[in-house]
Scaffold this motif. Sequence first.
Motif, PDB file in Angstrom:
ATOM      1  N   PRO A   1      -3.889  -4.643  -5.886  1.00 37.56           N
ATOM      2  CA  PRO A   1      -4.192  -3.399  -6.602  1.00 37.56           C
ATOM      3  C   PRO A   1      -4.077  -2.158  -5.714  1.00 37.56           C
ATOM      4  CG  PRO A   1      -5.818  -5.082  -7.110  1.00 37.56           C
ATOM      5  CD  PRO A   1      -4.981  -5.622  -5.982  1.00 37.56           C
ATOM      6  N   LEU A   2      -3.737  -1.048  -6.346  1.00 32.13           N
ATOM      7  CA  LEU A   2      -3.701   0.250  -5.683  1.00 32.13           C
ATOM      8  C   LEU A   2      -4.849   1.138  -6.147  1.00 32.13           C
ATOM      9  CD1 LEU A   2       0.132   0.933  -6.092  1.00 32.13           C
ATOM     10  CD2 LEU A   2      -1.035   0.066  -4.059  1.00 32.13           C
ATOM     11  N   TYR A   3      -5.587   0.647  -7.177  1.00 32.61           N
ATOM     12  CA  TYR A   3      -6.651   1.434  -7.781  1.00 32.61           C
ATOM     13  C   TYR A   3      -7.691   0.485  -8.357  1.00 32.61           C
ATOM     14  CZ  TYR A   3      -9.061   4.133 -11.378  1.00 32.61           C
ATOM     15  OH  TYR A   3     -10.029   4.711 -12.164  1.00 32.61           O
TER      16      TYR A   3
ATOM     17  N   GLN B   1       2.095   2.936 -10.970  1.00 27.17           N
ATOM     18  CA  GLN B   1       2.776   2.102  -9.980  1.00 27.17           C
ATOM     19  C   GLN B   1       2.393   0.635 -10.147  1.00 27.17           C
ATOM     20  OE1 GLN B   1       5.106   3.369  -7.742  1.00 27.17           O
ATOM     21  NE2 GLN B   1       5.527   1.191  -7.460  1.00 27.17           N
ATOM     22  N   MET B   2       1.133   0.387 -10.488  1.00 27.93           N
ATOM     23  CA  MET B   2       0.702  -0.984 -10.727  1.00 27.93           C
ATOM     24  C   MET B   2       1.390  -1.560 -11.969  1.00 27.93           C
ATOM     25  SD  MET B   2      -3.342  -0.483  -9.738  1.00 27.93           S
ATOM     26  CE  MET B   2      -3.913  -2.030 -10.439  1.00 27.93           C
ATOM     27  N   ASP B   3       1.549  -0.737 -13.020  1.00 28.90           N
ATOM     28  CA  ASP B   3       2.271  -1.172 -14.215  1.00 28.90           C
ATOM     29  C   ASP B   3       3.725  -1.492 -13.878  1.00 28.90           C
ATOM     30  OD1 ASP B   3       0.092  -0.974 -15.880  1.00 28.90           O
ATOM     31  OD2 ASP B   3       0.560   1.063 -16.546  1.00 28.90           O
TER      32      ASP B   3
ATOM     33  N   ARG C   1      -1.293   5.899  -9.436  1.00 34.88           N
ATOM     34  CA  ARG C   1      -1.549   4.555  -8.920  1.00 34.88           C
ATOM     35  C   ARG C   1      -1.503   3.516 -10.046  1.00 34.88           C
ATOM     36  NH1 ARG C   1      -3.850   4.069  -3.792  1.00 34.88           N
ATOM     37  NH2 ARG C   1      -3.850   6.038  -2.665  1.00 34.88           N
ATOM     38  N   LEU C   2      -2.057   3.864 -11.192  1.00 34.09           N
ATOM     39  CA  LEU C   2      -2.013   2.947 -12.330  1.00 34.09           C
ATOM     40  C   LEU C   2      -0.574   2.739 -12.810  1.00 34.09           C
ATOM     41  CD1 LEU C   2      -5.139   4.230 -14.276  1.00 34.09           C
ATOM     42  CD2 LEU C   2      -4.844   1.919 -13.355  1.00 34.09           C
TER      43      LEU C   2
ATOM     44  N   ARG D   1       1.896  -7.577  -6.125  1.00 29.97           N
ATOM     45  CA  ARG D   1       1.260  -6.632  -5.202  1.00 29.97           C
ATOM     46  C   ARG D   1      -0.238  -6.594  -5.468  1.00 29.97           C
ATOM     47  NH1 ARG D   1       5.218  -2.663  -3.863  1.00 29.97           N
ATOM     48  NH2 ARG D   1       7.146  -3.813  -3.413  1.00 29.97           N
TER      49      ARG D   1
ATOM     50  N   ASN E   1       4.925  -2.475 -11.031  1.00 32.06           N
ATOM     51  CA  ASN E   1       4.974  -3.732 -10.280  1.00 32.06           C
ATOM     52  C   ASN E   1       4.848  -4.937 -11.204  1.00 32.06           C
ATOM     53  OD1 ASN E   1       5.238  -2.332  -7.869  1.00 32.06           O
ATOM     54  ND2 ASN E   1       3.039  -2.367  -7.427  1.00 32.06           N
ATOM     55  N   ARG E   2       3.973  -4.818 -12.213  1.00 30.74           N
ATOM     56  CA  ARG E   2       3.794  -5.923 -13.155  1.00 30.74           C
ATOM     57  C   ARG E   2       5.055  -6.144 -13.998  1.00 30.74           C
ATOM     58  NH1 ARG E   2      -1.659  -4.077 -13.475  1.00 30.74           N
ATOM     59  NH2 ARG E   2      -1.090  -2.597 -15.118  1.00 30.74           N
TER      60      ARG E   2
END
Length: 259
Positions: A144-146, A131-133, A128-129, A142, A135-136
């Motif tokens: 947060p996912l976590y 995926q967030m990176d 999840r982290l 998006r 996206n950034r």
Amino acid sequence: MQYLDLSYREDFVAVCGDIHGEFETLAFNVVQKGMENAIVIVAGDCGFGFNKLAYYDDLYKRKLHKKLEKQNVLLLMVRGNHDDPLFFDKELIDYPYMKTLPDYTLVHTKGHNILCVGGAVSIDRQFRLSQMDYNRIFGKKRLPLYWKDEYFRYDEEQLRILEIENIKVDTVITHSAPDFCPPLTKGDVEHFCANDEELASDLDKERKDLTRLYEWLIENGHPLSNWFYGHFHASAESLDEITGTKFRLLDIQELAMLK
């Protein structure tokens, strides 16, 4: 500690496993099962935070309110690891028939004192982290996912309030569970541990802290008869033969009555 007095309601209480954002499915199940005049407590992973607050406001007003009002069913939401803690700490969901509960909320019904404490560790947190990176890096806006403060918090200061107020708890609802409850093995968690050096120890600490909660309640004379939890996407029952406490693991969207 927050105290929610619902003793004026002539209701029975049911507990539901994870719903993962499927609020309409839960409402459908409530109607299909003919549940009326009930309090339904979701044991975490409700799905708050993956959309903006306006989304849940619209969902409640357009899709949930009339059904819940007709059945006279109140939904109470406990925090899971797949929930933004802010929705619970700040009680952002506060509708006539659906509410988020801060950790260490004592729900007082006509027949029960129910302690609700959320939180757990996400086994897929590294994914999840990442995926967030991603996206950034690629400029994708998006939500947060976590959430790093997802974990269960053992807080003895909150528990001592029960002693000060002379309140005895008979039921506990958490997202994860004490370490002697099913599941007793990590199972398919092993491959997540390979990419997350601290995951195994964090999972062990989570279960041990929940055991501390159980032991504190028993040692301080609470007549604990029921403990419900979700998180593990399975269904199981166990019994502490010494104290008589029944533990019930609820699968996704599984509903169980509190007697």
